[in-house]
Every structure is written in C-alpha cells, then in structure tokens.
Enzyme design. Structure first.
Site, PDB file in Angstrom:
ATOM      1  N   THR A 261      98.843  47.066  55.525  1.00 20.94           N
ATOM      2  CA  THR A 261      99.366  46.603  54.143  1.00 20.94           C
ATOM      3  C   THR A 261      98.681  45.483  53.800  1.00 20.94           C
ATOM      4  OG1 THR A 261     101.650  47.275  55.037  1.00 20.94           O
ATOM      5  CG2 THR A 261     101.354  45.814  53.122  1.00 20.94           C
TER       6      THR A 261
ATOM      7  N   PHE B 111      98.356  42.570  51.094  1.00 23.46           N
ATOM      8  CA  PHE B 111      99.134  41.474  50.550  1.00 23.46           C
ATOM      9  C   PHE B 111      98.241  40.639  49.554  1.00 23.46           C
ATOM     10  CE2 PHE B 111     101.400  42.497  54.111  1.00 23.46           C
ATOM     11  CZ  PHE B 111     102.824  42.478  53.955  1.00 23.46           C
TER      12      PHE B 111
END
Length: 440
Positions: free
Chosen positions: A314, A316
């Site tokens: 992921t 960010f």
C-alpha cells in the site's frame, strides 16, 4: 498643520496632531521621553459674521491668526523640550507624581499625562508564529501525525515508518485526518492512496482536491494479513469474517482454500474489526488484520500471511499545511491534477508534453468532475451527445526544481482549464521486502 520637530536633544519623533488641546508626554525609560505636542481648531470661537476667523484664546487659532499660533506652537515645543526633563524630578517631589499637573514652566496649556512608574514599558503582545503554534522537530520527533483507523491499523504503521517516534493521532474517517492538519490539531497526515492489488483509494483522491494540503512525501508499506480470533476459538467454529473491504478482497482466494465457508462482512478498517471482536467477545467471528492488532486487543493468530499475493503493498502519502522545497540531489516525484473544458481530447497532448522531455509517468487516475459531471454537445443533425467530464491525476518522476518539469507543466497549462500541483516530494526508495504468503 504639520508637526514640527524643534532643534533639541529630546526625542521628538512622535510629535503628532490629535483632536485634543494640550501637550502630552509618555515616559519610555528613565532617561528618555517621547513628547507629543498637539493643537486643535476651536470652531466655537470663530466669528463667522466677520467673514474670517478672529483671534482665539490660549493656543487655539483661527484662519486669520495662523502665523501667530504657529509661532506660539513652535515656541511651546522648544519650552517643553528644554524644561520638561529638569522639572520632572521637582514635579514628582511636589505632587508625588504627574497626576494633577496642568502646567510646565508656567505655560498653562502644557499637560502631562500620568507617568508609568516602572523602569520600562509593558511589552506588547508578541504575534503568534507557526513556530509558536506548532513546533516541527527534526526527524519526526514529537510530530503529531493523523491517520485513519484505530491503533493497530496499517496506517498507524505507515505513520511510524514515515515519522519515527511521532505521536500518532487516530481518526475515524479520512476527512477527519485532513481537517486535523488544517485545524493545527496534527502536524502531518499519512493516508493511503493506492494498493498494488486493490487499486486506488478514490476517496482520498477526491479529498486531495477538496482540501488545500500538500503532499510532502510518500511511504510504501508491505501488507501482511493475519486471521485473528479470540483465544481458544478454532477455525471450524467460525461463521463470519470481518475486515476492511480491500483486506477481504486481498484474502478472498486464501480464505476459500482454507475451507472457510463463512459470511464476509466489511467494516471501516482492519484494526477496528479486531477491536470489535475483542470488545463484544465474539467467539464465532474472525478478523483480518495485522499481527500488531492481535497483540493490542488480546487475540490469537489463526493463520499468518493470508493475502493472496506476496506483492501486496500500500502506498501512503504524507500531507502537510505547507509544501517542501523541491530538490535535485535525490529522486523526486511530482503529483498534479488537471481538467479541460473539451473533455478527454487533450489527454494525448498532455502525455506528449512529458514524453517529449523523457519524463516517466508512474500513475494516471481519472475521477469524475463533480462540478461538471456531464458535458452536452448539441448537433442539429444527429442530436445531443453526452460526455462524462473527468479530472486527471498524474504522478511523474521529476522534481519541480528541474527545468524539464517546469517546461512540461508550462506546456500542459496551455491545454488545460485547470491545473494544480499537489506536491513535489522525495520518492520512497526503501529496499523491497515482500510479505510472505501461503503457498498455492
């Protein structure tokens, strides 16, 4: 009448006109006085019937006596400048202070205002600065970093990776994290924008456009999912698995291979699912979350590394109220968003502006143009065509300090009706460490 400064060692820089009659001085320090000489025009004593102004009492003056009043006023300034210091001590001894003194050196129109007895004037309030409101220590120490979720969420781990030793502030929604930074409750926000398996987090792309925060960095976090339940619970007893929608989709095949024919229910975040099970003592429900969530909420790990793909990462972004200064001594990435009144026909021209300068694009994302979702094109022969309008988000590998990036955006601006730089920031260059997964 202009203020005049007599030739005197006294500091008369503050001589001003005021509506009140009289002379005032304010004590600044034991050895320095600020003197103000003031005068006024008294219209009540002007003889309007005579066609001009008559002489007036004291130092008030009319139009016909300007020369005389000016001379007296200059003289009074000189008298005050030369005598006020010498009479200051006598005045204080005779009356215990400046209260009630109506004349100096016999001049009836010189008034002394009450004198501050302290050795120095009271300091003025210091204007607040950014440093006063929110200190920004180096290396993330004591920074307040907002993230979405509860303790144990992957966003909390991303905040800790981006800003070690920071004070992580949990927020129940993405928009609350944006507002926490805008309202100075937090110094930074760390929010997910895309996942290698689940794709983009569209909500945060919309919020980037709605709010005025700047992207100042990125961090990529490998995601390692675990199946959590209360101590003593076996997989055979489970009837439901809860987690964030993306976590459920990222573990879908693994759950099926494990033989778990259970209901899969979406909740706000992964750590929140673990907390929900612990608080409500649910022995028939499991959660997909991190190993840290199991430790925080007293759950056992039934299965480790249950994501379908080991390359589950992921991305960010780190948000702040102010942008950082772009540099060229390390790899940088720049994020922009743009739109055009003529729809997607300009996309090729925009992409060519980057290709011509050998600038690599790392992401292209389109989102509906909420202010103009549909564009109508009327044609008398074929009727009305309806086109969806989009905002385009682009990430490219270049710093805004580089001339090629500046020239590319200058060309893009010619084709677009709206262009905004969301941030130019260092790329995350940490070594790749894929998460372990179950063998097929």
């Amino acid at each position: 009448m202009k203020s005049l400064t007599p030739s005197s060692p006294m500091d008369l820089k503050s001589i001003t006109r005021t509506p009140a009659l009289g002379w005032t001085h304010n004590r600044v320090s034991p050895a320095r006085l600020i003197v103000r000489c003031v005068s006024r025009y008294d219209s009540a004593n002007v003889d309007s019937s005579s066609g001009g102004a008559t002489a007036m009492t004291g130092h008030n003056f009319g139009a016909g006596n300007v020369g005389r009043a000016r001379h007296e006023w200059q003289s009074a300034c000189a008298i005050l400048a030369s005598k006020v210091v010498s009479q200051q001590q006598d005045t204080e001894k005779s009356s215990g202070g400046a209260d009630g003194i109506s004349a100096v050196n016999g001049h009836p129109t010189l008034d002394l205002v009450p004198v501050n007895k302290s050795n120095s004037p009271a300091p003025l309030p210091k204007p607040l600065s950014i440093a006063d409101l929110s200190p920004a220590p180096m290396h993330g120490s004591q920074l307040r970093v907002a993230y979405q979720g509860v303790p144990g969420a992957y966003s909390e781990a991303a905040a800790g990776k981006a800003y070690p030793n920071c004070e992580a502030i949990p927020c129940d929604q993405f928009e609350v994290a944006f507002q926490a930074v805008e309202l100075w409750i937090a110094d930074r926000a760390v929010l997910p924008v895309e996942n290698s398996l689940g794709g983009s987090i569209h909500r945060n792309y919309d919020l980037l456009l709605r709010h005025r925060l700047h992207i100042v960095g990125e961090v990529q976090l490998p995601v390692h999912h675990c199946l959590l339940a209360l101590p003593g619970v076996r997989k055979e007893y489970l009837t439901r698995v809860i987690s964030h929608p993306q976590a459920l989709s990222q573990c879908e095949h693994t759950l099926t291979k494990m033989g778990l024919n259970v209901v899969r229910e979406a909740v706000d975040d992964t750590a929140g699912a673990a907390e929900y099970i612990a608080v409500n003592n649910l022995r028939d429900t499991a959660a997909i979350a991190s190993a840290r969530a199991a430790e925080l909420y007293g759950l056992q790990i039934l299965a480790d590394g249950i994501q379908d793909d080991s390359g589950n990462v992921t991305r960010f972004v780190m948000l702040a109220r102010e942008p950082i200064i772009p540099r060229t001594d390390r790899p940088f990435k720049t994020s922009i968003v743009f739109a055009h009144d003529k729809g997607t026909s300009v996309l090729f021209k925009v992409l060519s502006a980057f290709a011509f300068r050998n600038i690599s694009l790392t992401k292209i994302e389109s989102r509906p143009h909420r202010n103009r979702p549909i564009r109508l094109v009327d044609d008398a022969n074929v009727g009305t065509a309806k086109h969806f309008e989009y905002m385009f988000y682009i990430d490219f590998e270049a710093s805004m300090a580089e001339p090629r990036a500046q020239n590319a955006l200058a060309e893009v601006q010619e084709f677009t009706s709206f262009l905004r730089v969301l941030g130019s920031y260092p790329m995350d260059m940490t070594p790749w460490n894929p998460s372990s997964s179950r063998e097929d």
